[in-house]
Write an enzyme that holds these catalytic residues in place. Structure first.
Site, PDB file in Angstrom:
ATOM      1  N   THR A  16      -8.060   4.125   0.954  1.00  9.61           N
ATOM      2  CA  THR A  16      -6.725   4.475   1.433  1.00  9.61           C
ATOM      3  C   THR A  16      -6.617   5.983   1.603  1.00  9.61           C
ATOM      4  OG1 THR A  16      -4.351   4.383   0.992  1.00  9.61           O
ATOM      5  CG2 THR A  16      -5.762   4.539  -0.933  1.00  9.61           C
ATOM      6  N   GLY A  17      -5.896   6.376   2.633  1.00 16.18           N
ATOM      7  CA  GLY A  17      -5.627   7.793   2.828  1.00 16.18           C
ATOM      8  C   GLY A  17      -4.325   8.184   2.144  1.00 16.18           C
ATOM      9  N   GLY A  20      -0.255   8.402  -2.784  1.00 20.70           N
ATOM     10  CA  GLY A  20       0.743   7.730  -3.634  1.00 20.70           C
ATOM     11  C   GLY A  20       0.260   6.346  -4.039  1.00 20.70           C
ATOM     12  N   LYS A  21      -0.248   5.610  -3.063  1.00 22.63           N
ATOM     13  CA  LYS A  21      -0.760   4.257  -3.337  1.00 22.63           C
ATOM     14  C   LYS A  21      -1.941   4.323  -4.291  1.00 22.63           C
ATOM     15  CE  LYS A  21      -0.423   1.996   1.117  1.00 22.63           C
ATOM     16  NZ  LYS A  21      -1.277   1.380   2.143  1.00 22.63           N
ATOM     17  N   GLU A  45     -11.028  -1.013  12.175  1.00 18.71           N
ATOM     18  CA  GLU A  45      -9.933  -1.995  12.051  1.00 18.71           C
ATOM     19  C   GLU A  45      -9.991  -3.009  13.184  1.00 18.71           C
ATOM     20  OE1 GLU A  45      -5.851  -1.379  11.260  1.00 18.71           O
ATOM     21  OE2 GLU A  45      -6.226   0.116   9.704  1.00 18.71           O
ATOM     22  N   ASP A  74      -3.394  -3.822   3.601  1.00 20.50           N
ATOM     23  CA  ASP A  74      -2.816  -3.640   4.919  1.00 20.50           C
ATOM     24  C   ASP A  74      -1.420  -4.260   4.890  1.00 20.50           C
ATOM     25  OD1 ASP A  74      -2.950  -2.644   7.459  1.00 20.50           O
ATOM     26  OD2 ASP A  74      -3.917  -4.397   8.322  1.00 20.50           O
ATOM     27  N   PHE A 150      10.212   5.120   2.930  1.00 24.63           N
ATOM     28  CA  PHE A 150       9.507   5.673   4.092  1.00 24.63           C
ATOM     29  C   PHE A 150       9.514   4.618   5.191  1.00 24.63           C
ATOM     30  CE2 PHE A 150       5.507   3.240   4.113  1.00 24.63           C
ATOM     31  CZ  PHE A 150       5.602   2.602   2.889  1.00 24.63           C
TER      32      PHE A 150
HETATM   33  P1  IMP Z   1       0.099   0.281   5.309  1.00 27.71           P
HETATM   34  O1  IMP Z   1      -0.907  -0.735   5.764  1.00 27.71           O
HETATM   35  O2  IMP Z   1       0.570   0.051   3.906  1.00 27.71           O
HETATM   36  O3  IMP Z   1      -0.365   1.691   5.557  1.00 27.71           O
HETATM   37  O4  IMP Z   1       1.395   0.072   6.196  1.00 27.71           O
HETATM   38  C1  IMP Z   1       1.349   0.110   7.622  1.00 27.71           C
HETATM   39  C2  IMP Z   1       2.703   0.487   8.172  1.00 27.71           C
HETATM   40  O5  IMP Z   1       3.648  -0.540   7.864  1.00 27.71           O
HETATM   41  C3  IMP Z   1       3.303   1.756   7.587  1.00 27.71           C
HETATM   42  O6  IMP Z   1       2.839   2.876   8.282  1.00 27.71           O
HETATM   43  C4  IMP Z   1       4.795   1.508   7.805  1.00 27.71           C
HETATM   44  O7  IMP Z   1       5.120   1.732   9.156  1.00 27.71           O
HETATM   45  C5  IMP Z   1       4.922   0.014   7.579  1.00 27.71           C
HETATM   46  N1  IMP Z   1       5.237  -0.267   6.163  1.00 27.71           N
HETATM   47  C6  IMP Z   1       4.414  -0.854   5.273  1.00 27.71           C
HETATM   48  N2  IMP Z   1       5.011  -0.958   4.081  1.00 27.71           N
HETATM   49  C7  IMP Z   1       6.235  -0.418   4.224  1.00 27.71           C
HETATM   50  C8  IMP Z   1       7.313  -0.220   3.316  1.00 27.71           C
HETATM   51  O8  IMP Z   1       7.263  -0.550   2.119  1.00 27.71           O
HETATM   52  N3  IMP Z   1       8.411   0.376   3.822  1.00 27.71           N
HETATM   53  C9  IMP Z   1       8.518   0.767   5.128  1.00 27.71           C
HETATM   54  N4  IMP Z   1       7.541   0.625   6.006  1.00 27.71           N
HETATM   55  C10 IMP Z   1       6.390   0.025   5.562  1.00 27.71           C
END
Ligand code: IMP
Length: 193
Positions: A16-17, A20-21, A45, A74, A150
């Site tokens: 992960t980049g 926080g995660k 991907e 994801d 966010f």
């Molecule tokens: P990721 O795979 O967790 O990086 O999420 C991909 C995209 O989904 C993020 O860049 C956000 O646009 C959206 N997203 C995922 N989780 C959330 C959340 O908890 N709140 C708001 N947007 C989210």
């Protein structure tokens, strides 16, 4: 079975980049004696309409490449009236269009149902990737509300409040991501000697 001795301390790579995660997952797994290493290199991907094959192929790719157990996650927002859009393209749509454009697409839609979903995939070298998913159902609001969180948080309404209004502390107890992590940990704990 996952073996864990002092000499052979279990290590897992989390791809992960997002710092926080990484910090959150590292802390949770540290409490189980597992060391989590961050890898920011990513993985190719897949273009798929579902999160599962994207996460699974990512975890498998990294596990084979680094010869270490790997986790990738994801997430996405799936809007029913838009046939699941933006789904796996959530990050791209957020970056290129943003919440106001998504609200415009939803302007004349009565059905506001939507859900956030996270898929976590865990893979050990030479093995098949495992999948753990978490989902939270809600509605697309009519306007952005709240300053917390966010991404789509200000337009995602859960039991009357947007995730932006709920604030991170409450959101993190019930979010799609938290639910997926809990399922992964339940399985993980059952594997530790
Ligand atoms: P990721 O795979 O967790 O990086 O999420 C991909 C995209 O989904 C993020 O860049 C956000 O646009 C959206 N997203 C995922 N989780 C959330 C959340 O908890 N709140 C708001 N947007 C989210």
């Amino acid at each position: 079975m996952i073996e864990k001795t002092e000499k052979n301390r279990k290590k897992i790579v989390f791809v992960t980049g997002n710092n926080g995660k990484f910090v959150e997952v590292r802390a949770i797994l540290a409490s189980r004696g597992i060391e989590v290493l961050q890898n920011k290199e990513g993985y190719p991907e897949l273009q798929e309409e579902e999160l599962e094959p994207i996460a699974a192929s990512g975890a498998s790719f990294v596990a084979e490449k680094l010869r270490l157990p790997a986790i990738v996650d994801d997430s996405g927002l799936f809007i029913k009236a838009l046939k699941g859009f933006p789904g796996p393209y959530s990050r791209f749509v957020e970056d290129k269009l943003g919440n106001q454009k998504v609200l415009q697409l939803m302007e004349n839609e009565e059905d506001r149902a939507a859900y956030f979903k996270t898929v976590i995939s865990y893979c050990e070298p030479g093995k098949k990737p495992l999948l753990f998913s978490g989902l939270v159902e809600g509605k697309i609001a009519f306007e952005e509300r709240g300053t917390g969180g966010f991404g789509y948080d200000p337009i995602f309404e859960y039991e009357g409040k947007t995730f932006g209004e709920l604030g991170d502390e409450i959101k993190n107890t019930l979010s799609h991501r938290r639910r997926a992590i809990d399922k992964f940990l339940e399985w993980f704990d059952s594997q530790i000697d």
